[in-house]
Design an enzyme around this catalytic site. Sequence first.
Site, PDB file in Angstrom:
ATOM      1  N   SER A 147      79.654  23.967 -27.955  1.00 38.38           N
ATOM      2  CA  SER A 147      79.727  22.218 -27.765  1.00 38.38           C
ATOM      3  C   SER A 147      79.394  21.899 -26.536  1.00 38.38           C
ATOM      4  CB  SER A 147      81.203  21.812 -28.259  1.00 38.38           C
ATOM      5  OG  SER A 147      81.314  20.372 -28.591  1.00 38.38           O
TER       6      SER A 147
ATOM      7  N   HIS B 246      82.829  22.238 -36.881  1.00 42.60           N
ATOM      8  CA  HIS B 246      82.350  22.362 -35.409  1.00 42.60           C
ATOM      9  C   HIS B 246      83.405  23.403 -34.850  1.00 42.60           C
ATOM     10  CE1 HIS B 246      80.702  20.656 -31.446  1.00 42.60           C
ATOM     11  NE2 HIS B 246      81.911  20.568 -31.296  1.00 42.60           N
TER      12      HIS B 246
ATOM     13  N   LYS C 223      75.732  22.962 -24.439  1.00 41.33           N
ATOM     14  CA  LYS C 223      74.986  22.420 -23.500  1.00 41.33           C
ATOM     15  C   LYS C 223      74.862  22.829 -22.250  1.00 41.33           C
ATOM     16  CE  LYS C 223      77.268  18.098 -25.276  1.00 41.33           C
ATOM     17  NZ  LYS C 223      76.924  17.758 -26.513  1.00 41.33           N
TER      18      LYS C 223
ATOM     19  N   TRP D   1      77.867  15.434 -36.740  1.00 41.92           N
ATOM     20  CA  TRP D   1      77.844  14.705 -35.377  1.00 41.92           C
ATOM     21  C   TRP D   1      76.877  15.446 -34.226  1.00 41.92           C
ATOM     22  CZ3 TRP D   1      78.795  10.464 -33.133  1.00 41.92           C
ATOM     23  CH2 TRP D   1      79.334  10.183 -31.981  1.00 41.92           C
TER      24      TRP D   1
END
Length: 428
Positions: free
Chosen positions: A268, A409, A272, A359
Site C-alpha cells: 500500500s 487490500h 509506493k 481503489w
Amino acid sequence: MNRIQSGWMTLLLAGACLIAMNVHSQEEANYDESKVPSFTLPDPLFCQDGTKVDNAGIWTNKRRPEIYALFASQVYGKTPDKKVELTFEVFDEGEALGGKAIRRQVAFYPKAEPHQPRMELLIYIPKAASGPVPAFVMPNFQGNHTINADPGIHISSNWMTEFRKDDKNKDTDPESTRGKASSRWSVDRILDAGFALATIWYYDIDPDYDDGFQNGIHPLFYDAGQNEPRPDQWGSIGAWAWGLSRALDYLESDQDIDGSRVAVMGHSRLGKTALWAGASDERFAMVISNDSGCGGAALSRRRFGETVNRINHAFPHWFCDNFNRYNNNEDALPVDQHMLIALCAPRPVYVASAQDDRWADPRGEFLSAKYASPVYRLLTGQGLNASEMPDVNQPVQGRVSYHIRTGKHDVTDYDWEQYINVASRFLK
Ligand code: GTR
C-alpha cells in the site's frame, strides 16, 4: 467542556470527517472501465530531446537519469544530498521463534543527535543457514512488535508518544498489540525458504501525519534557516525510502546476510515507498509492490479509483508539493508510473494486486508492469510474459511479475508464496 475535552472533541470530529471524506471519495471514484479517459503515456524509450533509447548505454546514462530526476522533482521530491552520519547499535541478539531464528535488533540514529529520531530494525535470520542469506526488507505499519507475537521484540518509544497521539490508539496498551499484524508476515515461510526478514516501523523514520515536517528525519537535512522541504524536495514517502536504504546499509555489514541479495517489499503506501526506494537505490536486488495503487504501481492517467487530486488532498505530506500541479491534470505529468517500474530494471520487479482492491486500480497496476516491459526487454531480453491481464490467482512470473489474487487490500500468505518463489529464482 474544559479545554482538554474540547480538544479531544475537535480531534474526534476531525477524525470522523476524514473517515467520512475517505469513504465518500472512495464511493465517488470512477470504477467504470468505460469511463477511463483515453490518454497517451510518455514513452520510456524516447528521451525528452527525442533521442531513441535503443541500447543499454543510452538507457543507463541518459534516459534513466532523466526519468529519475522527473520523479524526484515532480512526484516524490528530491532526497537531499546532505549526508547524515548514523550510529548503528545492535541492542539485542539471540535465538527466537522456538529456535528457528536468530533475532537481531539494531537501532540507528544520527551521530550528532543520539536520541532522535531513533529507528529500529528487527531482523530474523534462519538459524539453519550455513552462510550469508538473501533477505526481504519490508517496512511495517504499526510497530515492529506487531509483526509477530515474539515477546522479545522491542516496542519503539515512538509508539508511546507518536502513535498514541492518534485518538484511536490513545488508551491502547502496546503489549496488547504484539503480533496484531502477523497475518501479513509469513515469517515461518520466509525463514523456511532460506531468507532473512528485516523490518522497520515507518513511524520511526517519519510519523505518518502532516505536521509540516517538524518531526522524523526531515529536520536533520534542512539548510540553515530552512524549516520545511522546498516544493521539489521529499515528503514522507521519500523519507521512508531513505530509511529503507539505511536499513540496507546495516544489512550490508551484517555477516549473516548477503547485502547484494536484498529484496525491498512494501504494501500500500509502503508499496509506493518500496518502489521509490528500489528506484532510488540500485543496491536493492529486487523490488516488490503489494497493492501500492495510486502513486505506486497504478497508472495515474487512468484516474480509476484513487486519483492524484484525491491522494494529494488526503495525504498532503506523502509526495512533494510540485505533485499538486497534476491534481485533475494527469496528462501534464512528464512521467507515469510504468516509468517508475522501469527504473527498477534490470532487477526483478513484482507488481501484485487484489481483486477487491479497486481503489488501487488493479488493471492500472498490471498495465504499468506491461508498459515497463520494453525497458526490461531492451536490458535483459525479458519482460512481463502476458499482454492481457491474467485471471485471478494465475501469477505470471519472471523478471517482471504480476498477479491479482482474490480478496481485499492486504498482504496474505498467498502473496508471500509468490514473492518467495520469484526471489528464490533470482536471489539464490
Ligand atoms: C489509503 C490510500 C492509499 C493507500 C492506503 C494504505 O487510504 O488512499 O493510497 O496507500 O491508504 O496505505 O493503506
